[in-house]
Design an enzyme around this catalytic site. Sequence first.
Site, PDB file in Angstrom:
ATOM      1  N   ILE A 175       1.023  -1.521   0.115  1.00  0.00           N
ATOM      2  CA  ILE A 175       0.350  -0.136  -0.519  1.00  0.00           C
ATOM      3  C   ILE A 175       1.103   1.401  -0.409  1.00  0.00           C
ATOM      4  CG2 ILE A 175      -2.019  -1.107   0.872  1.00  0.00           C
ATOM      5  CD1 ILE A 175      -1.228  -0.193   3.794  1.00  0.00           C
ATOM      6  N   GLY A 176       2.326   0.940   0.087  1.00  0.00           N
ATOM      7  CA  GLY A 176       3.162   1.675   0.247  1.00  0.00           C
ATOM      8  C   GLY A 176       4.364   2.066  -0.144  1.00  0.00           C
ATOM      9  N   LYS A 177       5.178   2.276  -0.260  1.00  0.00           N
ATOM     10  CA  LYS A 177       6.745   2.729  -0.560  1.00  0.00           C
ATOM     11  C   LYS A 177       7.856   3.639   0.176  1.00  0.00           C
ATOM     12  CE  LYS A 177       8.672   1.491  -4.794  1.00  0.00           C
ATOM     13  NZ  LYS A 177       8.816   0.873  -5.676  1.00  0.00           N
TER      14      LYS A 177
ATOM     15  N   ASP B 263       9.123  15.469   7.819  1.00  0.00           N
ATOM     16  CA  ASP B 263       8.504  15.043   6.656  1.00  0.00           C
ATOM     17  C   ASP B 263       7.085  14.929   6.546  1.00  0.00           C
ATOM     18  OD1 ASP B 263       9.335  13.881   3.539  1.00  0.00           O
ATOM     19  OD2 ASP B 263       8.640  12.209   4.562  1.00  0.00           O
TER      20      ASP B 263
ATOM     21  N   ALA C 193      11.135   5.562   0.912  1.00  0.00           N
ATOM     22  CA  ALA C 193      13.067   4.895   0.315  1.00  0.00           C
ATOM     23  C   ALA C 193      13.435   4.479   1.528  1.00  0.00           C
ATOM     24  CB  ALA C 193      14.039   6.870   1.250  1.00  0.00           C
ATOM     25  N   TYR C 194      13.185   3.456   2.854  1.00  0.00           N
ATOM     26  CA  TYR C 194      13.792   2.389   3.683  1.00  0.00           C
ATOM     27  C   TYR C 194      13.413   1.393   3.637  1.00  0.00           C
ATOM     28  CZ  TYR C 194      17.049   6.068   4.239  1.00  0.00           C
ATOM     29  OH  TYR C 194      18.442   7.307   3.931  1.00  0.00           O
ATOM     30  N   GLY C 195      11.628   0.742   2.589  1.00  0.00           N
ATOM     31  CA  GLY C 195      11.241   0.582   2.919  1.00  0.00           C
ATOM     32  C   GLY C 195       9.370  -0.093   2.268  1.00  0.00           C
ATOM     33  N   ARG C 196       8.827  -0.611   2.032  1.00  0.00           N
ATOM     34  CA  ARG C 196       7.026  -0.788   1.893  1.00  0.00           C
ATOM     35  C   ARG C 196       6.671  -1.526   2.695  1.00  0.00           C
ATOM     36  NH1 ARG C 196       8.339  -2.226  -3.515  1.00  0.00           N
ATOM     37  NH2 ARG C 196      10.472  -3.024  -4.261  1.00  0.00           N
TER      38      ARG C 196
ATOM     39  N   LYS D 205       5.667  -1.932   7.845  1.00  0.00           N
ATOM     40  CA  LYS D 205       6.073  -1.747   7.271  1.00  0.00           C
ATOM     41  C   LYS D 205       7.129  -2.446   6.857  1.00  0.00           C
ATOM     42  CE  LYS D 205       8.878   2.526   6.405  1.00  0.00           C
ATOM     43  NZ  LYS D 205       8.609   4.254   6.210  1.00  0.00           N
TER      44      LYS D 205
END
Length: 171
Positions: A26-28, A144, A30-33, A49
């Site tokens: 459901i998302g991605k 962020d 810089a450091y993971g999915r 995550k």
Amino acid sequence: MASRQHNAQFHKSKTLDNKYMLGDEIGKGAYGRVYKGLDLENGDFVAIKQVSLENIPQEDLNIIMQEIDLLKNLNHKNIVKYLGSLKTKSHLHIILEYVENGSLANIIKPNKFGPIPESLVALYIAQVLEGLVYLHEQGVIHRDIKGANILSTKEVNGCILFPSFFLCFNH
């Protein structure tokens, strides 16, 4: 026999510690999915995550572990809730509250809803600010804030901030 063995391996790879089942991505970041998950004990949906440990420097892993410790202590209606973590040989899995409507970045895409009314934007901003005030009171700076990290809930005009690892810290 080979088919049965393949299915067992597939099922095993999609289950974490016999507690969570991994669903769709459901998302991605810089450091993971991030995956939608299912809590096998109570049937609740969760966000998982997944951070690969393969090429991550120990210093970065230490930062992530510090942030997990920080997340454990955060409790506010406008901050995604931390539910736990699991570590395997290849990945760190961070279990978070699942926010059903997704990010504002996805909601405002032209193929979804497009621009949203200013009155609704004002409600979202007020809620983001409530979450930020809470974080600042806890000595945390998010660093962020963007549409992809602001999630919309099913509750009336609800939104919450998603933690961005490597970007939140104690000051």
